[in-house]
Design a protein around this motif. Structure first.
Motif, short mmCIF file in Angstrom:
data_model
loop_
_atom_site.label_atom_id
_atom_site.label_comp_id
_atom_site.label_asym_id
_atom_site.label_seq_id
_atom_site.Cartn_x
_atom_site.Cartn_y
_atom_site.Cartn_z
N HIS A 139 18.31 -19.30 -5.32
CA HIS A 139 19.51 -19.79 -4.63
C HIS A 139 20.30 -20.69 -5.58
O HIS A 139 19.83 -21.78 -5.93
N PRO A 140 21.49 -20.29 -6.00
CA PRO A 140 22.21 -20.99 -7.08
C PRO A 140 22.43 -22.49 -6.89
O PRO A 140 22.24 -23.24 -7.84
N PRO A 141 22.85 -23.00 -5.72
CA PRO A 141 23.15 -24.43 -5.64
C PRO A 141 21.93 -25.35 -5.64
O PRO A 141 22.09 -26.57 -5.71
N GLU A 142 20.74 -24.79 -5.57
CA GLU A 142 19.56 -25.63 -5.34
C GLU A 142 19.05 -26.21 -6.65
O GLU A 142 17.90 -26.00 -7.07
N VAL A 143 19.91 -27.01 -7.28
CA VAL A 143 19.63 -27.60 -8.59
C VAL A 143 18.44 -28.55 -8.57
O VAL A 143 17.65 -28.57 -9.53
N PRO A 144 18.23 -29.36 -7.52
CA PRO A 144 17.01 -30.17 -7.50
C PRO A 144 15.74 -29.33 -7.66
O PRO A 144 14.75 -29.79 -8.24
N GLY A 145 15.76 -28.10 -7.17
CA GLY A 145 14.63 -27.21 -7.38
C GLY A 145 14.46 -26.83 -8.84
O GLY A 145 13.34 -26.69 -9.33
N VAL A 146 15.58 -26.68 -9.57
CA VAL A 146 15.51 -26.40 -11.00
C VAL A 146 14.91 -27.59 -11.74
O VAL A 146 14.01 -27.44 -12.58
N GLY A 162 28.72 -19.08 -9.33
CA GLY A 162 28.79 -20.21 -8.42
C GLY A 162 28.61 -19.83 -6.96
O GLY A 162 29.23 -20.43 -6.08
N HIS A 163 27.77 -18.84 -6.70
CA HIS A 163 27.54 -18.43 -5.32
C HIS A 163 26.78 -19.52 -4.55
O HIS A 163 26.06 -20.32 -5.13
N TRP A 164 26.95 -19.48 -3.25
CA TRP A 164 26.22 -20.42 -2.40
C TRP A 164 24.77 -19.98 -2.22
O TRP A 164 23.86 -20.79 -2.09
N ARG A 165 24.56 -18.67 -2.17
CA ARG A 165 23.24 -18.18 -1.75
C ARG A 165 22.87 -16.82 -2.37
O ARG A 165 21.75 -16.62 -2.79
N HIS A 166 23.84 -15.90 -2.41
CA HIS A 166 23.53 -14.50 -2.64
C HIS A 166 23.60 -14.10 -4.12
O HIS A 166 24.16 -14.80 -4.95
N ASN A 167 23.05 -12.91 -4.38
CA ASN A 167 23.33 -12.25 -5.65
C ASN A 167 24.65 -11.49 -5.50
O ASN A 167 25.35 -11.63 -4.49
N THR A 168 25.02 -10.67 -6.46
CA THR A 168 26.30 -9.95 -6.33
C THR A 168 26.17 -8.71 -5.45
O THR A 168 27.15 -7.99 -5.25
N GLY A 169 24.98 -8.48 -4.91
CA GLY A 169 24.82 -7.43 -3.92
C GLY A 169 25.03 -7.93 -2.50
O GLY A 169 24.83 -7.17 -1.54
N GLY A 170 25.43 -9.20 -2.37
CA GLY A 170 25.68 -9.75 -1.05
C GLY A 170 24.42 -10.03 -0.26
O GLY A 170 24.43 -10.06 0.98
N LEU A 171 23.30 -10.29 -0.96
CA LEU A 171 22.04 -10.49 -0.26
C LEU A 171 21.35 -11.76 -0.75
O LEU A 171 21.39 -12.08 -1.94
N ASP A 172 20.73 -12.46 0.16
CA ASP A 172 19.86 -13.59 -0.15
C ASP A 172 18.57 -13.01 -0.74
O ASP A 172 17.82 -12.32 -0.04
N LEU A 173 18.31 -13.27 -2.00
CA LEU A 173 17.14 -12.67 -2.65
C LEU A 173 15.84 -13.09 -1.98
O LEU A 173 14.86 -12.34 -2.01
N ASN A 174 15.83 -14.29 -1.40
CA ASN A 174 14.60 -14.71 -0.73
C ASN A 174 14.50 -14.16 0.70
O ASN A 174 13.76 -14.68 1.52
N ARG A 175 15.24 -13.09 0.96
CA ARG A 175 15.07 -12.28 2.16
C ARG A 175 14.91 -10.81 1.76
O ARG A 175 15.15 -9.91 2.57
N ASP A 176 14.50 -10.58 0.53
CA ASP A 176 14.37 -9.21 0.02
C ASP A 176 12.99 -8.97 -0.58
O ASP A 176 12.80 -8.04 -1.34
N TRP A 177 12.04 -9.83 -0.24
CA TRP A 177 10.67 -9.64 -0.73
C TRP A 177 9.93 -8.75 0.26
O TRP A 177 9.62 -9.14 1.38
N GLY A 178 9.68 -7.53 -0.17
CA GLY A 178 9.12 -6.50 0.70
C GLY A 178 10.01 -5.29 0.65
O GLY A 178 9.60 -4.22 0.18
N PRO A 179 11.28 -5.43 1.10
CA PRO A 179 12.22 -4.31 0.91
C PRO A 179 12.51 -4.03 -0.57
O PRO A 179 12.60 -2.87 -0.97
N PHE A 180 12.69 -5.10 -1.36
CA PHE A 180 13.00 -4.98 -2.79
C PHE A 180 14.16 -4.02 -3.04
O PHE A 180 14.08 -3.10 -3.87
N THR A 181 15.25 -4.24 -2.32
CA THR A 181 16.44 -3.40 -2.48
C THR A 181 17.32 -3.82 -3.64
O THR A 181 18.19 -3.06 -4.06
N GLN A 182 17.11 -5.03 -4.16
CA GLN A 182 17.95 -5.56 -5.23
C GLN A 182 17.20 -5.50 -6.56
O GLN A 182 15.98 -5.67 -6.61
#
Length: 396
Positions: free
Chosen positions: A205-212, A251-271
């Motif tokens: 998630h791009p804005p989560e700099v404290p996590g970085v 500078g996205h808030w959440r998504h990749n350029t596929g319009g999806l939150d990557l941390n909601r794609d573990w299992g489907p792995f569509t991205q």
């Protein structure tokens, strides 16, 4: 005639009604020109900066319309911009949030690449939090402002290279993002070909700099102490620090350029980003390394560990309870190091849940607060790393 922020909002709303999930249009050339010319200018042309509509409202005053890359998105209203001035003075920037609320305390880059929060009296937030006005003292040249510290893709690549050289880790490109940016893994081989596998993730998630910042401090403490080597050698390490390079770049808030939150794609792995991570994990398993632990670094409104329940049938059993107990011993304070959210979210395609459901091994989301003091982030991370070494040593 230049559109007002309200008119632009109405136009955006109409466009979204028609297209459903359309990405907001980039500002027009005339909108950019109004802010990018003059003795004091505002630009958004660097890595991690969004491309928000900007209107000049005075000689050194501007308004940005802060909208996400996609509708119906997690409220993480990121912003980053440069103010350019021919002489020292004061600039004012209004952040207009049409459907969201101001969240991140603005920060300014100082000399030497250090960052500091703007003083409280320099930020006026409306009662409904849908508008924030920043008053910034600017020197001649460029002054960079961000919702958090700005860490560009180049900065991240430099850090990975430096860290790998310092610790003797291997670097490899495991795949590409939707826009063709490399996704790099750091790895440290175990002494045994059948050693358990530990995975560390970041940058979904791009804005989560404290996590970085937390991830870096955690890895520094974990791998830079020779005293840890004998313990760490008993495990195979796979580290993916920057999993969403496209979202970070734009500078996205959440998504990749596929319009999806990557941390909601573990299992489907569509991205391609999550698919690359899955392939890298499976390759390690094919080589004989059984999944043991996954840690995924993020940021939210507080310092918290999201863990599986202690009674979950995972191996190692009750890892989170035991690790947290050691963290608290190392922390040695009356106030807890982290809050804890023990839940499993069965079937939810997050990294930690997918890992537990798939491999019957614990996954933990490590979250730091948006406004947590940076020294505290470092201390928390170092403490968590020391505790993990102790846990692994005792597990041996």
């Amino acid at each position: 005639m230049t559109a007002t922020p309200l008119l632009r909002l109405l136009m955006l709303g109409a466009a979204l009604t028609v297209t459903g999930c359309a990405t907001p249009d980039a500002p027009s050339a005339s909108e950019r020109a109004s802010c990018e010319t003059g003795a004091v200018r505002l630009t958004q042309d660097f890595s991690t900066a969004p491309d928000y509509a900007c209107e000049r409202t005075g000689d050194s005053a501007f308004e940005l319309v802060v909208i996400p890359e996609d509708p119906d998105i997690n409220p993480s209203p990121w912003y980053a911009f440069d103010l350019h001035a021919e002489r020292a003075g004061e600039a004012r920037v209004a952040l207009d949030y049409p459907e969201y609320r101001h969240r991140y305390q603005p920060r300014v880059e100082l000399e030497g690449g250090h960052w500091a929060a703007l003083p409280e009296d320099a930020v006026i937030v409306s009662e409904d939090r849908q508008r924030a006005t920043l008053t910034v003292d600017i020197a001649p040249g460029a002054t960079r402002i961000g919702a958090q510290e700005v860490i560009s893709l180049a900065d991240r690549a430099d850090w990975r290279a430096t860290f790998a050289e310092r610790t003797g880790m291997s670097r490899s490109v495991i795949g590409e993002s939707r826009q063709g940016r490399p996704i790099e893994a750091l790895s440290r081989p175990a002494a045994s070909p059948e050693a358990p596998l530990i995975i560390i993730l970041g940058g979904q998630h791009p804005p989560e700099v404290p996590g970085v910042l937390g991830l870096r401090a955690f890895l520094d403490a974990l791998f830079e102490r020779e005293v840890n080597s004998s313990v760490l050698d008993g495990y195979q390490w796979l580290i993916l620090p920057d999993l969403n390079p496209d979202g970070i770049e734009h500078g996205h808030w959440r998504h990749n350029t596929g319009g999806l939150d990557l941390n909601r794609d573990w299992g489907p792995f569509t991205q391609p980003e999550t698919a690359a991570a899955f392939a890298a994990i499976e390759a390690q398993i094919t080589d004989g390394h059984a999944p043991y632990l996954l840690l995924d670094f993020h940021a939210t409104r507080r310092d918290v560990l999201y863990t599986p329940p202690d009674a979950a049938a995972l191996t190692p059993f009750a890892f989170s309870e035991d690790w947290i107990a050691v963290i608290e011993e190392e922390w040695d304070s009356e106030t807890p190091a982290f809050d804890r959210g023990p839940s499993h979210n069965v079937g939810m395609p997050t990294s930690k849940t997918w890992f537990a459901d798939t491999y019957a091994a614990p996954g933990v989301t490590v979250e730091y607060g948006d406004n947590t003091d940076r020294d505290r982030i470092t201390n928390l991370s170092q403490t968590a790393a020391r505790a993990l070494v102790r846990y692994l040593d005792e597990a041996e």
